[in-house]
Enzyme design. Structure first.
Site, PDB file in Angstrom:
ATOM      1  CG  ASP A 198      -1.924   1.044   1.291  1.00 17.67           C
ATOM      2  OD1 ASP A 198      -2.347   1.489   0.210  1.00 17.67           O
ATOM      3  OD2 ASP A 198      -2.307   1.470   2.394  1.00 17.67           O
TER       4      ASP A 198
ATOM      5  CD  GLU B  57      -0.261   5.489  -3.831  1.00 15.93           C
ATOM      6  OE1 GLU B  57       0.254   5.775  -2.738  1.00 15.93           O
ATOM      7  OE2 GLU B  57      -1.000   4.518  -4.006  1.00 15.93           O
TER       8      GLU B  57
ATOM      9  CG  ASP C  60      -7.947   4.687   0.771  1.00 18.91           C
ATOM     10  OD1 ASP C  60      -7.849   3.445   0.812  1.00 18.91           O
ATOM     11  OD2 ASP C  60      -7.129   5.451   1.309  1.00 18.91           O
TER      12      ASP C  60
HETATM   13  C1  GLC Z   1      -4.514   3.388   2.968  1.00 23.08           C
HETATM   14  C2  GLC Z   1      -5.079   2.162   2.292  1.00 23.08           C
HETATM   15  C3  GLC Z   1      -6.143   1.552   3.171  1.00 23.08           C
HETATM   16  C4  GLC Z   1      -5.547   1.209   4.526  1.00 23.08           C
HETATM   17  C5  GLC Z   1      -4.906   2.453   5.159  1.00 23.08           C
HETATM   18  C6  GLC Z   1      -4.153   2.118   6.433  1.00 23.08           C
HETATM   19  O1  GLC Z   1      -5.479   4.366   3.099  1.00 23.08           O
HETATM   20  O2  GLC Z   1      -5.569   2.456   1.020  1.00 23.08           O
HETATM   21  O3  GLC Z   1      -6.686   0.408   2.564  1.00 23.08           O
HETATM   22  O4  GLC Z   1      -6.519   0.711   5.379  1.00 23.08           O
HETATM   23  O5  GLC Z   1      -4.008   3.054   4.256  1.00 23.08           O
HETATM   24  O6  GLC Z   1      -3.133   1.232   6.187  1.00 23.08           O
END
Ligand code: GLC
Length: 824
Positions: A448, A451, A526
């Site tokens: 995650d 980017e 998200d």
């Molecule tokens: C980002 C991710 C989400 C996750 C959060 C905390 O917003 O896209 O899925 O729960 O980070 O890790």
């Protein structure tokens, strides 16, 4: 006031787009052709202004165009996206006329007009143009087009302009918060952390600079392999022109000849990589929350699932499992024994996936601090010295600014550092670090924030002077941002492959660049818990599928905001057939597990999750097709009905493979909807009612029923109900036969061990089954299967679905050899 504000905002946005587009037409054009060198695979054209254009024939339907402006082509020719470089040169010819150079393969003719230099891809047989330059390739010679990415060293803007057909449609570009048909759209690629995005937000997380044009039923593809911030204008700024360009790098693109979209996707997969099969349990139901902790809470969620008779295969541990967000560690209070937990859940058939973000906590050690020497540092306290930071510093694997300073962004752990994933040794090191998860029984990895997100600044400006090794080129963020996630996922995948060679890696990513399918599955980040966001699921999943990313899904129920039982049910009615089916919710959001809105909704969700598991033989067969051919599982109708213009703009229905059509309800309070059925026979999945396609029909869609139709001519294989993959054998397998007008139907069933990479060596079984009407009964042929995998003796049932009242079932033992079965 709001109205005025948004009107003026729109106006400014509009101006910005127009300004850019005008800039493209005002850009300096490549000079006319003055010389030609023939090479083994194509030609290099010299231009009057010292520019060069290289045209390379890779396959009869795949041609590469590469241009350098006012200078010769650089020696270095490297892309992180490309999987295959050694193409066997197909038969091709080149000839010159006074005004053109013409290269031809068996399928395509590339006509290059000398002055002005214009490239026209034509059909080799009809000589009709498929895709032609609207103006010569262009560049920003004066540097007047200041790059938006604030990096003067990035290079100059490069662009190509193409003629736009009056009725041409555009698909692809990966992850876009947009509808299916991209005609008249304008898009930017610059991987961005965009929580709570809604339709029109652009860019979002991923960059896949690949699109498909569809003109009068014939398709072609263009992959602009340039990782700088790129732009795609499908006729927004001009009614005549499509253009694409980037703020640096080369004008480097691949032309794919159709005419079928499936053929293009197949070639695109050859070029940028085929998705390997994930473990079969990745198709199981998944549950997540930011964040489930401590371990007893995780166990409770699983207990609830089992007690409520709800299928579940995977549970995700979000960032709070770590010691202060230190990746490759576990919090000893919250998760004193991750291995014990994994084993406990394992006995319930549930696997754990942990999130791993790129930000490594910046933790310079106090001089007194002793090094952690534990063989399992992930379980030892890391507050004095943090082994991942220590090792990375020692090996010099973290990113630096041009000045030589360590680059310190802010992410979950506060100040952090990022690995330079362009370094092969750093990728290997990162991959090896996953021992910390593998040894503790973690089954998959969720990448995650890649980017990469930086809380100090999400535009990339704060990172712009960050250097990556980039094969010795030492290039800046302008070039490397969009490939960061691809390389991180690659390190992860290759690490898992090495640590557990007998298991298929399972990786999920948020950001990406073209080629990501070689290493990772993905989800759409998200999203909001809203009806609008739900409606975006279908165009987003199908678009990703048309962009070479077959394994897709979205947070079921939406991530941000308050959902409802109705929204959650409708959301499952889309996602229960998406490859990635995971309910997930933000930290401060309302609970959203399937039972949170009461029994009425829970019962409906159970019905769909159970149906998903019964459909596993069908879903897995279709997934294997995606692996082998690049054609996605979750499809827009247009992919199966390319000759039917009614499908070109249709994105509130989808198909799974070739045979199952689903028309979910995407608005509240509706209990019926219109469904378009393409030509042919269709069967209502629930009632078996037969329809003649080719028109819109109105169907009932109460909350517990998503309209589903089976194509006449299909046979759908299903297995027994199960609570997790592997709980039961696929015994019996039921083949539901849906005859077409002529009384025939057929299918393929793909099977393997679902876990190991042995399928790559032929350890699979592919069976083909065909049924035809004979008198009042049916004759079924089960052909001798292909492949060496033996699923063992089991029962096969054949049911003719044409008439529910008089449905007949015949059961036989499957012996793995050819069989003829009579259904009376
Ligand atoms: C980002 C991710 C989400 C996750 C959060 C905390 O917003 O896209 O899925 O729960 O980070 O890790």
């Amino acid at each position: 006031m709001m109205k005025q504000l948004s009107a003026s905002l729109l106006c400014v946005l509009g101006l910005a787009i127009t300004a850019l587009a005008q800039d493209v037409s005002r850009m300096d054009k490549i000079g006319p052709v003055v010389g030609l060198t023939k090479t083994e695979k194509g030609v290099v054209l010299k231009c009057a202004d010292e520019s060069q254009v290289q045209i390379t024939i890779l396959a009869p339907d795949l041609i590469r165009v590469r241009a350098s402006f006012a200078k010769p082509l650089p020696e270095k020719d490297h892309s992180w996206a490309i999987a295959k470089v050694d193409w066997a040169t197909p038969r091709w010819t080149v000839r010159e006329t006074t005004d053109s150079v013409i290269l031809a393969t068996d399928e395509v003719e590339v006509v290059v007009k000398r002055s002005p230099l214009l490239v026209d891809f034509r059909d080799a047989r009809t000589h009709e143009s498929i895709n032609a330059d609207e103006q010569p390739m262009a560049y920003d010679a004066s540097g007047a087009l200041a790059p938006v990415q604030f990096d003067p060293s990035a290079g100059r803007f490069v662009a190509a302009s193409k003629k736009l057909g009056f009725d041409e449609h555009f698909y692809g570009l990966g992850e876009k918060a947009a509808r299916l048909d991209k005609r008249r759209g304008f898009f930017i690629n610059w991987n961005s952390d965009t929580p709570g995005y809604s339709e029109g937000k652009d860019p979002i997380y991923q960059t896949i600079p690949f699109y498909i044009g569809l003109n009068r039923g014939n398709a072609y593809g263009i992959f602009f392999d340039n990782s700088y911030r790129s732009y795609f204008d499908f006729g927004r700024s001009s009614q005549q022109r499509v253009w694409f360009g980037a703020e640096g790098g080369e004008l480097n693109y691949y032309f794919f000849n159709g005419p079928s979209i499936k053929k293009i996707l197949n070639r695109y997969a050859d070029l940028t990589g085929h998705m390997p099969l994930p473990p079969m349990w990745a198709l199981g139901n998944q549950q997540s929350r930011w964040s489930y902790y401590p371990d007893t809470m995780v166990e409770e969620v699983v207990r609830q699932y089992r007690e409520r008779d709800l299928p579940l295969d995977v549970l995700h541990l979000d960032i709070d499992y770590m010691q202060g967000y230190r990746v490759f560690t576990f919090d000893p209070k919250r998760f004193p024994s991750p291995k014990g937990l994994a084993e406990k859940l394992g006995s319930e058939g549930v696997k754990l996936v942990t999130i791993v973000d790129p930000g490594v906590k910046y933790q310079p050690q106090p001089p007194s601090a002793a090094r952690v020497t534990s063989p399992q540092p992930e379980l030892a306290p890391q507050d004095q010295r943090y082994y991942v930071f220590d090792e990375g510093m020692q090996k010099n694997y973290f990113q630096h600014r041009k000045s030589g300073d360590l680059f310190i962004p802010r992410v979950w752990p506060g100040e952090a550092v990022f690995v330079d994933f362009t370094l092969p040794d750093a990728r290997r090191w990162w991959g090896d670090l996953h021992r910390a998860y593998v040894d503790n029984g973690i089954a998959g990895i969720w990448n995650d924030m890649n980017e990469p997100s930086d809380f100090l600044d999400q535009t990339g400006k704060n990172q712009i002077d960050v250097i990556s090794n980039d094969e010795g080129e030492k290039s800046t963020h302008a070039k490397n941002r969009n490939v960061f996630a691809l390389l991180m996922a690659r390190a992860t995948y290759e690490g898992l492959e090495k640590l557990r060679p007998d298991r298929r890696p399972y990786v999920i990513t948020r950001a990406a660049y073209a080629g990501i399918q070689r290493y990772s599955t993905m989800w759409t980040g998200d999203s909001n818990s809203s009806w609008d966001a739900l409606a975006l699921n279908i165009p987003m999943f199908t678009t990703l599928g048309l962009s070479g990313e077959p394994f897709v899904g979205s947070d079921v129920g939406g991530f941000i905001g308050r959902g409802s039982g109705e929204l959650l049910v409708r959301s499952y009615q889309v996602s229960f057939l998406a490859p990635f089916c995971r309910n997930h919710k933000v930290i401060d959001g309302y609970d959203q597990e399937p039972w949170r809105f009461g029994k009425y909704y829970e019962d409906i969700i159970r019905k769909y999750l159970k149906l998903r598991y019964q459909l596993l033989p069908f879903l897995y067969t279709t997934l294997e097709e995606s692996h082998r051919t690049g054609v996605p599982l979750f499809r827009p109708l247009l992919l199966n009905y390319q000759d039917d213009p009614n499908t070109y703009n249709l994105d509130d229905e989808f198909m799974v493979g070739r045979d199952l059509l689903v028309a979910p309800v995407l608005k509240p309070d509706l209990t019926s909807r219109l469904v378009y059925l393409p030509k042919g026979v269709w069967y209502d999945y629930w009632t078996n009612k037969k329809y003649q396609g080719g028109s819109m029909i109105q169907v009932e869609a109460p909350l517990d029923m998503v309209p589903m139709f089976i194509r006449g001519g299909a046979i759908i294989p299903t297995g027994p109900e199960m609570l997790y993959v592997g709980q039961k054998r696929f015994d019996p397998i039921t083949f539901s036969i849906y005859p077409d007008e002529t009384g025939s139907a057929s299918t393929t069933l793909y099977e393997d061990d679902g876990l190991s990479p042995a399928y790559k060596q032929g350890a699979f079984r592919r069976s083909t089954i065909a049924a035809t009407r004979v008198g009042v009964g049916y004759a079924v042929t089960l052909n001798a299967p292909e492949g060496s995998y033996d699923p063992g003796l089991r029962e096969l049932r054949f049911v003719v679905m044409s008439d529910r009242a008089a449905r007949k079932t015949v059961t036989v033992k499957d012996s793995g050899s050819e069989r003829k079965i009579q259904i009376p």
